[in-house]
Motif scaffolding. Structure first.
Motif, mmCIF file in Angstrom:
data_model
loop_
_atom_site.group_PDB
_atom_site.id
_atom_site.type_symbol
_atom_site.label_atom_id
_atom_site.label_comp_id
_atom_site.label_asym_id
_atom_site.label_seq_id
_atom_site.Cartn_x
_atom_site.Cartn_y
_atom_site.Cartn_z
ATOM 1 N N ILE A 25 -3.266 1.369 4.413
ATOM 2 C CA ILE A 25 -2.455 2.401 3.762
ATOM 3 C C ILE A 25 -1.017 2.429 4.256
ATOM 4 O O ILE A 25 -0.083 2.258 3.493
ATOM 5 N N ILE A 26 -0.857 2.581 5.563
ATOM 6 C CA ILE A 26 0.503 2.823 6.049
ATOM 7 C C ILE A 26 1.411 1.598 5.875
ATOM 8 O O ILE A 26 2.508 1.711 5.344
ATOM 9 N N LEU A 27 0.921 0.433 6.266
ATOM 10 C CA LEU A 27 1.770 -0.763 6.113
ATOM 11 C C LEU A 27 2.112 -1.054 4.651
ATOM 12 O O LEU A 27 3.284 -1.268 4.322
ATOM 13 N N PRO A 28 1.137 -1.035 3.756
ATOM 14 C CA PRO A 28 1.501 -1.245 2.344
ATOM 15 C C PRO A 28 2.494 -0.196 1.831
ATOM 16 O O PRO A 28 3.406 -0.536 1.084
ATOM 17 N N ASN A 29 2.311 1.048 2.277
ATOM 18 C CA ASN A 29 3.226 2.092 1.809
ATOM 19 C C ASN A 29 4.647 1.865 2.324
ATOM 20 O O ASN A 29 5.620 2.063 1.592
ATOM 21 N N ILE A 30 4.756 1.469 3.569
ATOM 22 C CA ILE A 30 6.098 1.202 4.103
ATOM 23 C C ILE A 30 6.713 0.005 3.384
ATOM 24 O O ILE A 30 7.910 -0.009 3.075
ATOM 25 N N PHE A 31 5.878 -0.963 3.072
ATOM 26 C CA PHE A 31 6.411 -2.099 2.336
ATOM 27 C C PHE A 31 6.874 -1.657 0.936
ATOM 28 O O PHE A 31 7.905 -2.111 0.444
ATOM 29 N N HIS A 32 6.121 -0.761 0.360
ATOM 30 C CA HIS A 32 6.507 -0.221 -0.945
ATOM 31 C C HIS A 32 7.867 0.482 -0.861
ATOM 32 O O HIS A 32 8.730 0.325 -1.725
ATOM 33 N N MET A 33 8.041 1.225 0.212
ATOM 34 C CA MET A 33 9.316 1.909 0.443
ATOM 35 C C MET A 33 10.447 0.879 0.564
ATOM 36 O O MET A 33 11.516 1.030 -0.025
ATOM 37 N N PHE A 34 10.167 -0.184 1.313
ATOM 38 C CA PHE A 34 11.128 -1.268 1.486
ATOM 39 C C PHE A 34 11.465 -1.888 0.125
ATOM 40 O O PHE A 34 12.625 -2.130 -0.207
ATOM 41 N N TRP A 35 10.433 -2.068 -0.665
ATOM 42 C CA TRP A 35 10.605 -2.644 -1.995
ATOM 43 C C TRP A 35 11.517 -1.769 -2.870
ATOM 44 O O TRP A 35 12.459 -2.251 -3.490
ATOM 45 N N LEU A 36 11.244 -0.479 -2.861
ATOM 46 C CA LEU A 36 12.005 0.438 -3.715
ATOM 47 C C LEU A 36 13.447 0.606 -3.254
ATOM 48 O O LEU A 36 14.363 0.668 -4.064
ATOM 49 N N THR A 37 13.634 0.697 -1.939
ATOM 50 C CA THR A 37 14.972 1.042 -1.459
ATOM 51 C C THR A 37 15.853 -0.178 -1.205
ATOM 52 O O THR A 37 17.066 -0.091 -1.306
ATOM 53 N N ILE A 38 15.254 -1.302 -0.870
ATOM 54 C CA ILE A 38 16.069 -2.470 -0.511
ATOM 55 C C ILE A 38 15.941 -3.591 -1.551
ATOM 56 O O ILE A 38 16.928 -4.022 -2.147
ATOM 57 N N VAL A 39 14.720 -4.043 -1.804
ATOM 58 C CA VAL A 39 14.546 -5.229 -2.647
ATOM 59 C C VAL A 39 14.993 -4.936 -4.079
ATOM 60 O O VAL A 39 15.809 -5.653 -4.650
#
Lengths: 357, 597
Positions: free
Chosen positions: A159-173
């Motif tokens: 949960i937490i790692l995928p969610n942080i990656f999702h955040m990274f995806w939305l805000t940076i990528v």
């Protein structure tokens, strides 16, 4: 994706916190009064604007809300009483929902009933486990110890790692932020440092005592996690670990108790509105510290065998906390805040590289 | 009445925590008893989101009355419900208590009449026409600012007697303090002083300066007004305004006319063009009055028995038919907003102070200077320092702000633009920044003026400055440039706070004395904000100028002339309308019944 206007965004956000975003006339007082805004990191007005205009993508990609520590100065001085501080809080809850791939965070923020059912299911599950283990102290404590380790592992990986990656995806990528590679590495130490100290909040008007309380709870909580999960506090014979456990437990429940009182008094801007997720967070953290403290006290006085119910309560609290509140509640803010600073710094170095700063 | 005439009444009890309102439940119980009223609702019991459910409730009704407070807020909901129920939405009648001045518990009978008129289908205005009575031809104008001056001149030129009452030693008010007027940049004094002189010399105007209203009794057309004539201690029929007394006087006080930027003497003339152009003594700062030892002014005075330091206040009573209230405003106290540092940083000044600074007759002779401390520690504008090079004007100080005054003060945008122009005119090399929320250039020629100021090189930025700090002797402003999405940290030498307008401190006493109401924002309440902005619910009392609500000079003049026309109309007819509030419930209802036949 383009920035499509979503007229329902305002309505949706209203489920995440109290406030009337329509009241804002965009004077920018909130952004300018905030001690944490910088030349290229502007909030809360930009977020309010995004909500007024229904720009969901813009809101989902913003890191601003995570940089706010809710000192409440913007709300106090807002000429329209639009309450930008509480709005930042609501957006943080909303973003937690956006990042969470399971959809449970959004459900629990919006529906008290769903949350209640979740709590009930966990309670029944723990009692069922107790039944299966024949309500035997030693077996149950061993189960509890293993359970904690597995839950932590599962939460992080699933949960937490995928969610942080999702955040990274939305805000940076998705925003096509092209930060130099070295800034990913140099920013990392900053990330860890921020995560544990949250020292940016020292810049706020609320003063250093609130920061200290917060810091001691974080440290207390992490050490409690460490002593119980990795040092097996409940079963250890090591005097140092026993005393350490008592101290960190004490830190957790004493300071969370103060936070609860603060929320009841509603004196400060930050405690005027309490969402059910805020209440659950402080109360369960308080119960966590308190029950752990009493369980170890009963172990030390050899009363635990005749008072297994006590450990059962602790186990229920821990299971509800670990399965429901940590991955889907306010706990995640601790991580998102730190990563938001990390991502904000990446954005800054990207801008620097483009020569825009 | 047949089945078709069935009426339902929807009571809005949207009170915003206000306790002192009419007793709505009593009115509702009374209304319920009426033969054609079949149902009564309270807004607190009805869900305003479920129109269909409500539509089913009104199926059998012919008419719907919306009564209570803030009735407009539910009108769209009820109209929709009427349409869904297949009724004609034109059969909705409004009976808003606030609209007819039924605001407090004491107005319950009036509100009851408002509802009853609606039930009878008669407009309340038609049923509540008060009777008329004869009128005394003399008029009292309270307040000697531009509003009072204009109204007095209009009436006096209509050949009627006017008493013009002014609290301070001179007429002129705030306008006399201004340097230029927007948007034409005419000199304010050049417009005002001829009018002041005309007032002073007019045979029909009895000018009563340094006076206050003590009490108002009587009824429309025949008011007995007791006036306190504060002792001037100088006989104005003898004073030749040579000024030698003031030169020698040791007593000092802050000059009201210079907006507190300079000191004046205890025996003084408010400003050189004052009307009446005579000296007076400010008892609070006169050493003789306070301690009994001094009397230098008497010794130096060249005219026999001109100064009488032992003169006492006296009271006079006058009888007037009409009263025009033109008491004006006070400026917002910028000290209330601590984060702007007014009163803490010497070079954060108010717009009124700058107005005096740029005025050639002001404390610095029209030079814009830094404010520093003198040897005694007082803040003064000293002329010998170097001039400020950068300025920031911040709009909406104390206006459009829920924490202070919600309303827009209407004049600040324009006077800020004007001040920016004057700064640029006096110091062409300076940088001027204006921080605004919305630019309200609404009047004739105002938008063009705004364009002109922009072309003059004033930097106009959208965003409200949040705080001001002092850094290395300069002032640091923090503002978000809302249009360009950037944070501005601007260093300037001088900050001008565009303070808004507020009702005077004694507005509520005044309202009570005159028997008129105040609106939520504190200004005097007009009879109708659209069609009768000068009338009140009390017969013979009209309001003019800013005391009714913020407005600029052209609007003030227009409104004052309108107030004068009300007065002249009553004098020419020899009759005046009594107060609406004197009409009893029974009288209104019997009028309405008469009307409905």
């Amino acid at each position: 994706m383009s920035n499509r206007v979503n007229p329902d965004l305002k309505k949706e956000l209203r489920k995440f916190g109290e406030g009337d975003w329509n009241d804002c006339f965009n004077c920018g007082n909130c952004t300018a009064i905030c001690s944490l805004t910088e030349k290229d990191i502007l909030f809360p007005r930009k977020e309010i604007r995004a909500i007024q205009m229904g720009l969901k993508n813009k809101l989902a990609s913003s890191v601003g809300p995570w940089l706010c520590y809710y000192c409440g100065e913007c709300s106090e001085t807002c000429p329209r009483d639009a309450n930008p501080g509480e709005l930042m809080m609501a957006v943080r809850r909303y973003l937690t929902k956006i990042y969470d791939w399971t959809g449970l965070a959004g459900l629990f923020y919006r529906s008290k009933l769903a949350l209640f059912i979740g709590f009930l299911l966990v309670l029944i599950a723990v009692i069922a486990v107790g039944y299966v283990k024949g309500f035997e102290t030693e077996a149950l404590m061993e189960f509890g110890h293993l359970f904690e380790q597995y839950v932590i592992l599962a939460l992080f990986t699933l949960i937490i790692l995928p969610n942080i990656f999702h955040m990274f995806w939305l805000t940076i990528v998705k925003q096509k932020v092209k930060a130099p590679v070295f800034s990913y590495i140099t920013g990392f130490w900053h990330l860890i440092w921020n995560m544990f100290t949250q020292n940016r909040s020292l810049k706020c008007e609320t003063g250093s005592f609130r920061w200290l309380e917060h810091f001691l709870i974080v440290i207390g909580y992490l050490l409690l996690l460490f002593t119980t999960v990795f040092l097996n506090w409940f079963s250890t014979e090591n005097n140092f670990i026993i005393w350490l456990g008592y101290i960190v437990c004490g830190l957790v429940f004493v300071f969370t108790f103060d936070f609860i009182i603060d929320r009841l008094r509603k004196k400060r801007e930050v405690t005027k509105f309490s969402h059910h997720s805020d209440w659950l967070f402080v109360i369960w953290l308080f119960l966590l510290g308190l029950t752990a403290f009493i369980v170890r006290l009963f172990v030390d006085t050899n009363l635990i065998d005749n008072n297994l119910w006590l450990y059962m309560i602790h186990l229920i609290v821990i299971a509800q906390w670990g399965i429901l509140l940590v991955p889907f509640g306010k706990w995640t803010h601790f991580l998102y805040r730190s990563f938001a600073i990390y991502f904000a710094n990446l954005k800054k170095s990207a801008l620097k590289r483009e020569g825009k700063l | 009445m047949g089945e078709n005439e069935r009426t339902g009444i929807f009571f809005c009890i949207n009170l915003n925590g206000n306790e002192d309102v009419v007793d709505i439940f009593k009115i509702a119980k009374n209304a319920e008893k009426k033969p054609n009223v079949s149902v009564v609702w309270y807004s607190s019991d009805i869900s305003l989101s479920d129109t269909k459910k409500f539509a089913s409730e009104i199926k059998n009704l012919k008419r719907l009355i919306i009564a209570g407070y803030k009735t407009g807020t539910v009108k769209s909901f009820l109209t929709e419900a009427m349409v869904i129920a297949g009724k004609n939405p034109e059969n909705i009648l409004m009976a808003d208590f606030n609209e007819y001045g039924a605001n407090t518990k004491a107005d319950t009978e009036k509100a009851k009449a408002v509802v009853e008129c609606a039930i009878l289908g008669v407009p309340f205005e038609a049923a509540s026409v008060p009777g008329e009575t004869s009128v005394c031809t003399e008029t009292l104008v309270i307040g000697g600012g531009i509003a009072g001056i204009q109204a007095s001149l209009e009436i006096a030129n209509g050949n009627q007697k006017v008493y013009l009452l002014e609290r301070t030693g001179t007429i002129g008010g705030h306008m006399a303090m201004f340097d230029k007027t927007f948007p034409t940049l005419d000199c304010a004094a050049c417009i005002l002083t001829p009018k002041m002189v005309e007032v002073g010399q007019h045979p029909n105007i009895e000018l009563m300066t340094y006076c206050e209203v003590k009490s108002v009794e009587g009824e429309p057309g025949n008011y007995k007004v007791r006036i306190l004539k504060k002792a001037k201690r100088v006989d104005i029929s003898r004073c030749i305004a040579c000024g030698i007394c003031s030169e020698k006087c040791p007593g000092k006080a802050v000059s009201e006319f210079d907006a507190g930027t300079t000191l004046r003497k205890a025996i003084y003339i408010p400003f050189p063009q004052a009307v009446p152009n005579k000296y007076l003594i400010d008892a609070d700062n006169c050493i003789y009055v306070q301690s009994g030892k001094c009397g230098i002014c008497v010794k130096v005075c060249m005219v026999d028995s001109c100064i009488n330091l032992d003169e006492k206040d006296e009271e006079v009573e006058i009888t007037v038919g009409n009263i025009i209230v033109a008491t004006g405003f006070k400026v917002f106290d910028a000290k209330k907003i601590e984060r702007f540092g007014y009163g803490k940083f010497p070079n954060v000044i108010t717009s009124l102070e700058l107005e005096r600074l740029v005025n050639a007759a002001g404390p610095t002779g029209g030079n814009i200077c830094f404010r520093t401390r003198d040897k005694k520690g007082n803040w003064i504008f000293s002329d010998d320092n170097e001039k400020p090079k950068s300025f920031a004007l911040i709009h909406c100080i104390g206006s459009r702000d829920e924490n202070y005054n919600k309303y827009c003060s209407r004049v600040c945008c324009m006077y800020s633009l004007k001040l920016a122009h004057l700064i640029k005119e006096k110091l062409p090399d300076s940088d001027v920044f204006e921080y605004y929320i919305d630019m309200r250039a609404f009047g004739k020629g105002y938008e063009e003026f705004y364009e002109r100021i922009k072309e003059e090189g004033v930097n106009i930025i959208r965003g409200k400055t949040a705080k001001i700090e002092e850094k290395n002797g300069q002032l640091l402003l923090r503002t978000e440039d809302v249009i360009n999405d950037r944070l501005i940290e601007q260093k300037v030498d001088m900050v001008v706070l565009a303070v808004g307008l507020e009702p005077r401190e004694d507005t509520s006493e005044m309202a009570e004395m005159l028997g008129i109401s105040r609106s939520d924002d504190g200004w005097f309440l007009e009879a109708n904000s659209i069609c009768d902005p000068v009338g009140t619910y009390t017969g013979g009392i009209t309001i003019a100028g800013v005391c009714q609500g913020p407005k600029d000079i052209p609007d003030t003049i227009a409104q004052s002339s309108e107030a004068a026309s009300h007065v002249l109309k009553s004098i020419i007819n020899g009759k005046i309308r009594k107060s609406i509030k004197d009409l009893s419930y029974d009288k209104i209802v019997s009028n309405a019944k008469e009307f409905s036949k």
